[in-house]
Design an enzyme around this catalytic site. Sequence first.
Site, PDB file in Angstrom:
ATOM      1  N   ASP A  41     -34.755 -55.243   1.050  1.00 16.59           N
ATOM      2  CA  ASP A  41     -34.537 -53.807   1.237  1.00 16.59           C
ATOM      3  C   ASP A  41     -33.737 -53.258   0.047  1.00 16.59           C
ATOM      4  O   ASP A  41     -32.978 -53.994  -0.594  1.00 16.59           O
ATOM      5  CB  ASP A  41     -33.766 -53.547   2.529  1.00 16.59           C
ATOM      6  CG  ASP A  41     -34.614 -53.834   3.766  1.00 16.59           C
ATOM      7  OD1 ASP A  41     -35.857 -53.814   3.653  1.00 16.59           O
ATOM      8  OD2 ASP A  41     -34.030 -54.082   4.836  1.00 16.59           O
ATOM      9  N   TYR A  69     -28.610 -66.185   3.296  1.00 15.13           N
ATOM     10  CA  TYR A  69     -28.010 -64.857   3.189  1.00 15.13           C
ATOM     11  C   TYR A  69     -26.545 -64.907   3.600  1.00 15.13           C
ATOM     12  O   TYR A  69     -26.129 -65.763   4.394  1.00 15.13           O
ATOM     13  CB  TYR A  69     -28.706 -63.856   4.123  1.00 15.13           C
ATOM     14  CG  TYR A  69     -30.170 -63.633   3.861  1.00 15.13           C
ATOM     15  CD1 TYR A  69     -30.599 -62.591   3.031  1.00 15.13           C
ATOM     16  CD2 TYR A  69     -31.139 -64.439   4.445  1.00 15.13           C
ATOM     17  CE1 TYR A  69     -31.948 -62.367   2.803  1.00 15.13           C
ATOM     18  CE2 TYR A  69     -32.488 -64.227   4.218  1.00 15.13           C
ATOM     19  CZ  TYR A  69     -32.882 -63.195   3.398  1.00 15.13           C
ATOM     20  OH  TYR A  69     -34.221 -62.980   3.162  1.00 15.13           O
ATOM     21  N   ASP A  83     -29.222 -50.887  10.386  1.00 19.08           N
ATOM     22  CA  ASP A  83     -28.204 -50.990   9.339  1.00 19.08           C
ATOM     23  C   ASP A  83     -27.589 -49.612   9.129  1.00 19.08           C
ATOM     24  O   ASP A  83     -27.955 -48.640   9.809  1.00 19.08           O
ATOM     25  CB  ASP A  83     -28.777 -51.564   8.042  1.00 19.08           C
ATOM     26  CG  ASP A  83     -29.895 -50.699   7.443  1.00 19.08           C
ATOM     27  OD1 ASP A  83     -29.969 -49.494   7.762  1.00 19.08           O
ATOM     28  OD2 ASP A  83     -30.693 -51.233   6.651  1.00 19.08           O
TER      29      ASP A  83
END
Length: 304
Positions: A41, A69, A83
Site C-alpha cells: 500500500d 513485517y 488503517d
Amino acid sequence: MSELTGVLAVYKPAGFTSHDVVAKARRILGMKRIGHTGTLDPQVTGVLPLCLGRATRVVEYIQELPKEYVATLRLGLSSDTEDLTGTITETVDEVKVTEEEVLKVLNSFKGVISQVPPMYSAVKVDGKRLYELAREGKTVERKSREVEIYEIEMQEMVWNGNYPDITFRVLCSKGTYIRTLCVDIGRALHLPGVMVKLTRTMSAGISASHCLSLEEIAEHKAAGTLEGHLIAADEAISHLPSHTVVDEKKKAAVQGQRLSTRFVTPEVKNSGHFRLYDLQGDFLGIYELDKAGAIAPVKVFAQA
C-alpha cells in the site's frame, strides 16, 4: 549494452504505490521489462524486490515466499480501511488491557488462520476490484481465505493517550493482510483495532539492510556500479531444489526437450519445480518431473 538481468532490492518509501516504484525504476534504468514481487500500500514502507529483464520470469516463484513485517496496531478505534488512511468508524472511551492479555492473543494467531479480505483491497469480485466498490460506498460479501502465520511476537506496547499502540513482528505467508490481522487481534481482545504503521522488513529472503533507495539506484546507475547490487535470478529462487544435467544432454535441456531422469543428479524423486544447472554450474532454467516420469522444461533461461 546488454539489458540488466537480476533481482534489485528496493526500499519503498511512503507515498509511493508499488507501480510508482516500478515506473521510477524504469525511468532510472532506461528499461521497460521490470516487475515487482508483491504489492505494498502507498503508506507502507519496506522491502520491494524488483525483477529486471529475464528475471521477470521468476516473479511468481518469489511471490510465494514468506514475508516479514513490523506493524503497529492501535486498540480503541477502527476505520473503514482498517488503517488510519480511512474514516474512523468506531471509538471507545477507555481501553483496559494488559501486556499479558495481548501476548496471549498474539500467540493464538500462530498457525493457519482464516481472513476475510478488506473492502479496500485489490481482490476482484465479479470482475471489479474491492477498493473500487468501496469507493462507491458499496460493501459486498467476501470469501474468507486461509493464510499462515509462522511467527508473531510483540516488540513493545506504549500508551498513546487513552489508546495502547502495540508494535509486533510477524512472519507470514503470501496473501496475508496485516491490516486485517490488526483488526482481528483487536476483535479477539473485544476491542476495535486499527493499523497505524506498517513496514515490510523481509521479502523473498531479502532484508531491509540489503535494499537500495531509489536515489541510491540512480547513483549506482550513473556510476556503472548497479550490476554489483543485483541478485541473480537463480539465487533469488534458491528455495527450489538444485539438480545438475550431464554434459551430453545439456543442449537437449536448453532446447526444451524432455529428458530421462537418469541424466540428472541427484535423482529427482518428487514432483514440483527445481533449478537445473550444467556441470560448470551455469543456470539452465526451471524444470519439473512430469506425470510420465520425465524431466520437462518449465522456463528455460540459458541460450541454446
